[in-house]
Motif scaffolding. Structure first.
Motif, PDB file in Angstrom:
ATOM      1  N   LEU A 175       0.853  -1.182   0.000  1.00 40.07           N
ATOM      2  CA  LEU A 175       0.000   0.000   0.000  1.00 40.07           C
ATOM      3  C   LEU A 175       0.893   1.238   0.000  1.00 40.07           C
ATOM      4  O   LEU A 175       1.767   1.377   0.861  1.00 40.07           O
ATOM      5  N   PRO A 176       0.731   2.153  -0.927  1.00 39.06           N
ATOM      6  CA  PRO A 176       1.581   3.346  -0.987  1.00 39.06           C
ATOM      7  C   PRO A 176       1.469   4.199   0.272  1.00 39.06           C
ATOM      8  O   PRO A 176       0.428   4.221   0.947  1.00 39.06           O
ATOM      9  N   ASP A 177       2.540   4.935   0.577  1.00 36.13           N
ATOM     10  CA  ASP A 177       2.575   5.785   1.770  1.00 36.13           C
ATOM     11  C   ASP A 177       1.515   6.880   1.747  1.00 36.13           C
ATOM     12  O   ASP A 177       1.103   7.371   2.799  1.00 36.13           O
ATOM     13  N   GLN A 178       1.077   7.276   0.548  1.00 34.76           N
ATOM     14  CA  GLN A 178       0.116   8.360   0.453  1.00 34.76           C
ATOM     15  C   GLN A 178      -1.252   7.997   1.018  1.00 34.76           C
ATOM     16  O   GLN A 178      -2.058   8.880   1.327  1.00 34.76           O
ATOM     17  N   VAL A 179      -1.535   6.711   1.160  1.00 36.42           N
ATOM     18  CA  VAL A 179      -2.835   6.276   1.678  1.00 36.42           C
ATOM     19  C   VAL A 179      -2.792   6.321   3.212  1.00 36.42           C
ATOM     20  O   VAL A 179      -1.974   5.650   3.826  1.00 36.42           O
ATOM     21  N   PRO A 180      -3.641   7.119   3.844  1.00 35.40           N
ATOM     22  CA  PRO A 180      -3.604   7.263   5.298  1.00 35.40           C
ATOM     23  C   PRO A 180      -4.139   6.036   6.030  1.00 35.40           C
ATOM     24  O   PRO A 180      -4.784   5.161   5.433  1.00 35.40           O
ATOM     25  N   ASP A 181      -3.874   5.993   7.330  1.00 36.55           N
ATOM     26  CA  ASP A 181      -4.327   4.878   8.164  1.00 36.55           C
ATOM     27  C   ASP A 181      -5.662   5.167   8.831  1.00 36.55           C
ATOM     28  O   ASP A 181      -6.036   4.488   9.799  1.00 36.55           O
ATOM     29  N   VAL A 182      -6.386   6.158   8.346  1.00 43.50           N
ATOM     30  CA  VAL A 182      -7.700   6.484   8.893  1.00 43.50           C
ATOM     31  C   VAL A 182      -8.652   6.795   7.744  1.00 43.50           C
ATOM     32  O   VAL A 182      -8.245   7.370   6.722  1.00 43.50           O
ATOM     33  N   ALA A 183      -9.899   6.351   7.875  1.00 51.25           N
ATOM     34  CA  ALA A 183     -10.936   6.599   6.867  1.00 51.25           C
ATOM     35  C   ALA A 183     -10.479   6.190   5.472  1.00 51.25           C
ATOM     36  O   ALA A 183     -10.689   6.908   4.497  1.00 51.25           O
ATOM     37  N   SER A 184      -9.851   5.035   5.391  1.00 48.74           N
ATOM     38  CA  SER A 184      -9.313   4.580   4.106  1.00 48.74           C
ATOM     39  C   SER A 184      -9.749   3.153   3.813  1.00 48.74           C
ATOM     40  O   SER A 184      -9.902   2.333   4.730  1.00 48.74           O
ATOM     41  N   PHE A 185      -9.904   2.860   2.527  1.00 49.25           N
ATOM     42  CA  PHE A 185     -10.449   1.578   2.104  1.00 49.25           C
ATOM     43  C   PHE A 185      -9.780   1.151   0.802  1.00 49.25           C
ATOM     44  O   PHE A 185      -9.144   1.951   0.124  1.00 49.25           O
ATOM     45  N   ALA A 186      -9.922  -0.119   0.477  1.00 51.89           N
ATOM     46  CA  ALA A 186      -9.383  -0.626  -0.774  1.00 51.89           C
ATOM     47  C   ALA A 186     -10.436  -1.489  -1.455  1.00 51.89           C
ATOM     48  O   ALA A 186     -11.177  -2.222  -0.793  1.00 51.89           O
ATOM     49  N   VAL A 187     -10.493  -1.384  -2.775  1.00 49.21           N
ATOM     50  CA  VAL A 187     -11.380  -2.224  -3.581  1.00 49.21           C
ATOM     51  C   VAL A 187     -10.498  -3.122  -4.435  1.00 49.21           C
ATOM     52  O   VAL A 187      -9.702  -2.636  -5.240  1.00 49.21           O
ATOM     53  N   VAL A 188     -10.634  -4.425  -4.214  1.00 56.57           N
ATOM     54  CA  VAL A 188      -9.844  -5.409  -4.955  1.00 56.57           C
ATOM     55  C   VAL A 188     -10.779  -6.173  -5.892  1.00 56.57           C
ATOM     56  O   VAL A 188     -11.793  -6.722  -5.453  1.00 56.57           O
ATOM     57  N   ARG A 189     -10.432  -6.187  -7.173  1.00 57.42           N
ATOM     58  CA  ARG A 189     -11.243  -6.886  -8.165  1.00 57.42           C
ATOM     59  C   ARG A 189     -10.430  -8.029  -8.765  1.00 57.42           C
ATOM     60  O   ARG A 189      -9.302  -7.810  -9.238  1.00 57.42           O
ATOM     61  N   VAL A 190     -11.003  -9.214  -8.733  1.00 62.88           N
ATOM     62  CA  VAL A 190     -10.402 -10.383  -9.370  1.00 62.88           C
ATOM     63  C   VAL A 190     -11.484 -10.971 -10.274  1.00 62.88           C
ATOM     64  O   VAL A 190     -12.447 -11.562  -9.798  1.00 62.88           O
ATOM     65  N   ARG A 191     -11.315 -10.740 -11.563  1.00 61.05           N
ATOM     66  CA  ARG A 191     -12.353 -11.098 -12.530  1.00 61.05           C
ATOM     67  C   ARG A 191     -13.660 -10.409 -12.120  1.00 61.05           C
ATOM     68  O   ARG A 191     -13.688  -9.183 -12.012  1.00 61.05           O
ATOM     69  N   ASP A 192     -14.745 -11.146 -11.871  1.00 58.85           N
ATOM     70  CA  ASP A 192     -16.014 -10.535 -11.486  1.00 58.85           C
ATOM     71  C   ASP A 192     -16.184 -10.434  -9.974  1.00 58.85           C
ATOM     72  O   ASP A 192     -17.223  -9.965  -9.498  1.00 58.85           O
ATOM     73  N   HIS A 193     -15.197 -10.865  -9.226  1.00 58.62           N
ATOM     74  CA  HIS A 193     -15.268 -10.814  -7.771  1.00 58.62           C
ATOM     75  C   HIS A 193     -14.778  -9.461  -7.269  1.00 58.62           C
ATOM     76  O   HIS A 193     -13.784  -8.927  -7.775  1.00 58.62           O
TER      77      HIS A 193
END
Length: 226
Positions: A169-187
């Motif tokens: 995860l890049p340093d620019q992404v804070p440790d508060v109010a942050s989320f990630a969306v991971v897409r694997v094919r249609d999942h």
């Protein structure tokens, strides 16, 4: 890139939240992917304005009072026991839309495993076979009601071979109010990187009569194909 899933065109989603810009943007994102999406911030009009018997997914925004949420949950369940209720993680349109996608894809056969190591700030993605994978980070930049703001950044988008992979995860992404969306094919997986601050939790109205938050512009969207 269009990430429309096979179920998108038949999935009806309703977002019940507060922030006009977040609601409208989330609906636009979902409609672009083929979902029949609608949104409203008129909590007391949900049952009159929408055919909940023909609903697949309902997302509750974080500022929906608990008694209102319970009333809608119970009443809608009586009319349509198949509705999947989702608690929105944040007032971030991309996160809300991705949560709908994740709920719609929940019944698909698993094709791998996705996790996040908070200590190492690293995603681990394990695949049974080669797949196209994308990872996007989204985080809040302001929480002032009624219009929170946010931003996003792509982290990875490409082919991964079968096996286990780590993505930092890049340093620019804070440790508060942050989320990630991971897409694997249609999942689709929505992961919490950093929880919302307590100050935001304290803004949540205690009941439908709690008027602590400022008024907002009315949002009541409708599926243009209906």
């Amino acid at each position: 890139m269009n990430h429309e899933s096979p179920a998108a065109g038949t999935t009806r989603a309703l977002i019940v939240g507060r922030s006009p810009s977040v609601l409208v943007s989330a609906v636009e994102l979902l409609r672009e992917k083929g979902y029949r999406a609608e949104a409203t911030n008129q909590f007391d009009r949900v049952l009159e304005d929408y055919d909940v018997a023909d609903l697949d997914i309902l997302v509750f925004g974080g500022m929906v009072p608990p008694d209102t949420k319970q009333h809608l949950h119970d009443t809608i369940t009586e009319r349509n026991s198949q509705v999947v209720f989702v608690q929105g993680l944040a007032g971030i349109a991309g996160v809300v839309a991705a949560q709908v996608e994740a709920a719609a894809a929940a019944g698909m056969p698993p094709i791998g495993d996705v996790s996040y190591d908070q200590t190492k700030r690293t995603f681990r993605i394990t695949l049974a076979e080669a797949e196209h994978v994308s990872v996007e980070a989204l985080w809040g930049t302001s929480f002032t009601p009624p219009e929170p703001t946010s931003t996003a950044a792509p982290i990875f988008d490409g082919e991964l071979a079968a096996g286990s992979h780590e993505i930092a995860l890049p340093d620019q992404v804070p440790d508060v109010a942050s989320f990630a969306v991971v897409r694997v094919r249609d999942h689709v997986r929505v992961l919490t990187i950093g929880a919302m601050p307590q100050a935001v939790a304290r803004m949540v109205p205690k009941s439908a009569e709690d008027r602590r938050l400022p008024g907002v512009a009315t949002v009541t969207t409708h599926d243009p194909d209906r």
